[in-house]
Design a protein around this motif. Structure first.
Motif, short mmCIF file in Angstrom:
data_model
loop_
_atom_site.label_atom_id
_atom_site.label_comp_id
_atom_site.label_asym_id
_atom_site.label_seq_id
_atom_site.Cartn_x
_atom_site.Cartn_y
_atom_site.Cartn_z
N PHE A 247 35.61 65.41 89.56
CA PHE A 247 34.17 65.46 89.75
C PHE A 247 33.76 66.72 90.51
O PHE A 247 32.73 67.34 90.20
N LEU A 248 34.55 67.09 91.52
CA LEU A 248 34.21 68.27 92.30
C LEU A 248 34.28 69.54 91.46
O LEU A 248 33.61 70.54 91.76
N VAL A 249 35.06 69.51 90.38
CA VAL A 249 35.16 70.67 89.49
C VAL A 249 34.09 70.62 88.40
O VAL A 249 33.40 71.61 88.15
N LYS A 250 33.92 69.46 87.77
CA LYS A 250 33.03 69.34 86.61
C LYS A 250 31.63 68.83 86.97
O LYS A 250 30.73 68.87 86.13
N ASP A 251 31.45 68.30 88.18
CA ASP A 251 30.17 67.76 88.63
C ASP A 251 29.71 66.59 87.76
O ASP A 251 28.51 66.36 87.59
#
Length: 343
Positions: A247-251
Motif C-alpha cells: 500500500f505504501l508503494v501503490k497507495d
C-alpha cells in the motif's frame, strides 16, 4: 493550537462528557429495571442509547474533520458487514484508529452493539459504557499467569455473556496489545529476532491469548487448537505487514474500493445534544441567579474542573505512551468459543 481551536475542543469535550453522564444514568436505570426481566430488551434499548453517545465521535470524523474513509473489500465481505457476529483483528497504528472502526460499525448498523476487549482498569474511566459493550480482561504474561488468573476468568465471563446476544455484534481485538510507535516497532523487531519470527516493518508482533482493508475469515476455517490459533494470528499479521508495504508503494489495496458515504445521523445527534446542553446551562444560570455571586462562581469553577479532569483522564488513557509493551503471553481457551460459533 490557537485560542478558537482550543475553545472549540473544550466545548466539544463538555458536550461529550455531559451527554456521556446522561447516557450512563439511562444505562444504570435500564440495568436495574429492565435487565432482570428481559436481557434481550435491555440490550436493544442500550444499543440505541449507546449509539446516541458514540455518534458524537462519528460526527467528529465525518463533519468536524471531514475525513473520508475508503474501504477495500471483496463484495461478499462488504455485503455481510453488520449482518453477522464478527471479531475484528486490527493492527494498532495510531491513537484513533479504533474510531475508524466505529465509523465502519456505524455504516454497517452495529455501532451500538460494537464491543471491545479492554484492560480491567479502564472500567473505572468516566463516561464508560461498561454496562453494555465492553469485555474487560488482560492478556496475561507467562511469568504472571498465576497472578492474572482472575483477569482470564473475567474474559471468560465476558465471552459467556455474548453467547445469547440478540443482534449482530462486532468484537474489536487489537492483538498487538499496544499502539504502533517507532520505539515499539523496534522492540517488536528485537522480539521477533529473538524468537526466530519474521521481522515486522509496519505492524507489531501480535499477542495471542485512512484506508481500511477488510478481509473476512469464516469461523469454520480457523484452527481449533490454541497453538493453531496462535500461529494463525502471527501469520495474519505477517500478511498485514506485507499488505501495508504494498500500500505504501501503490497507495491502494488489491481489493475493490467501496463508498460508505457520510450519513447525516451523527450531525443530527450532535445538534440535539448541543441544544440540550445549551438549555441545561441556561436553566442552571437562571437558578444560580438567585444565589450570591461568589457561590455562582464557585459552582461554575467546580463543574468546569470536574469536566476538565474527566476529559484529561479519558485522553491520557488513550495515549500511546500509556499502552502496555509487548511480552510473552499465554492463551487460555474453553468451550465458549464453540458456543459463540454455533450462534
Amino acid at each position: 493550537m490557537g485560542f478558537p481551536a482550543a475553545l472549540a475542543i473544550v466545548l466539544i469535550g463538555i458536550v461529550f462528557f455531559a451527554s456521556g453522564l446522561v447516557v450512563n444514568l439511562v444505562q444504570a436505570v435500564t440495568f436495574l429495571f429492565f435487565r432482570p426481566f428481559s436481557k434481550g430488551l435491555y440490550r436493544r434499548i442500550n444499543k440505541v442509547v449507546a449509539e446516541m453517545l458514540w455518534l458524537e465521535l462519528i460526527w467528529l470524523v465525518d463533519w468536524w474533520a471531514n475525513l473520508k474513509v475508503e474501504v477495500y473489500a471483496d463484495d461478499e465481505t462488504f455485503n455481510l458487514l453488520g449482518k453477522e457476529h464478527a471479531m475484528l483483528l486490527s493492527n494498532h497504528r495510531s491513537d484513533v484508529d479504533w474510531l475508524i472502526g466505529w465509523v465502519l460499525a456505524e455504516r454497517s448498523g452495529c455501532l451500538g452493539s460494537s464491543l471491545a476487549i479492554m484492560k480491567r482498569e479502564n472500567k473505572w474511566l468516566p463516561v464508560n459504557n461498561r454496562l453494555v459493550n465492553v469485555v474487560f480482561g488482560l492478556c496475561v504474561s507467562d511469568e504472571k499467569l498465576g497472578q492474572g488468573r482472575k483477569h482470564i476468568e473475567g474474559l471468560q465471563s465476558g465471552f459467556e455473556r455474548l453467547v445469547d446476544f440478540p443482534m449482530p455484534f462486532w468484537l474489536a481485538v487489537f492483538a498487538e496489545g499496544t499502539r504502533f510507535t517507532q520505539a515499539k516497532l523496534e522492540a517488536a523487531q528485537e522480539f521477533a529476532a529473538a524468537k526466530g519470527l519474521p521481522s515486522p516493518r509496519n505492524v507489531l508482533i501480535p499477542r495471542t491469548k485512512i484506508n481500511v482493508k477488510i478481509k473476512r475469515h469464516p469461523m469454520h476455517e480457523l484452527p481449533e487448537t490454541a497453538d493453531g490459533i496462535s500461529q494463525w494470528c502471527k501469520d495474519l499479521f505477517i500478511a498485514k505487514d506485507a499488505a501495508l508495504d504494498k500500500f505504501l508503494v501503490k497507495d491502494t489495496f488489491s481489493e475493490r474500493k467501496h463508498d460508505i458515504g457520510r450519513p447525516k445521523k451523527s450531525l443530527c445527534v450532535a445538534i440535539v445534544w448541543s441544544t440540550l446542553l445549551v438549555w441545561a446551562i441556561a436553566s442552571l444560570f437562571q437558578w444560580l441567579s438567585h444565589l450570591g455571586s461568589w457561590v455562582v462562581i464557585a459552582i461554575l469553577v467546580t463543574l468546569l474542573v470536574i469536566i476538565m479532569i474527566g476529559m484529561h483522564i479519558l485522553i491520557q488513557s488513550s495515549e500511546s505512551e500509556h499502552s502496555t509493551p509487548a511480552r510473552n503471553v499465554t492463551v487460555v481457551c474453553d468451550g465458549v468459543q464453540d458456543r459463540l460459533i454455533q450462534k
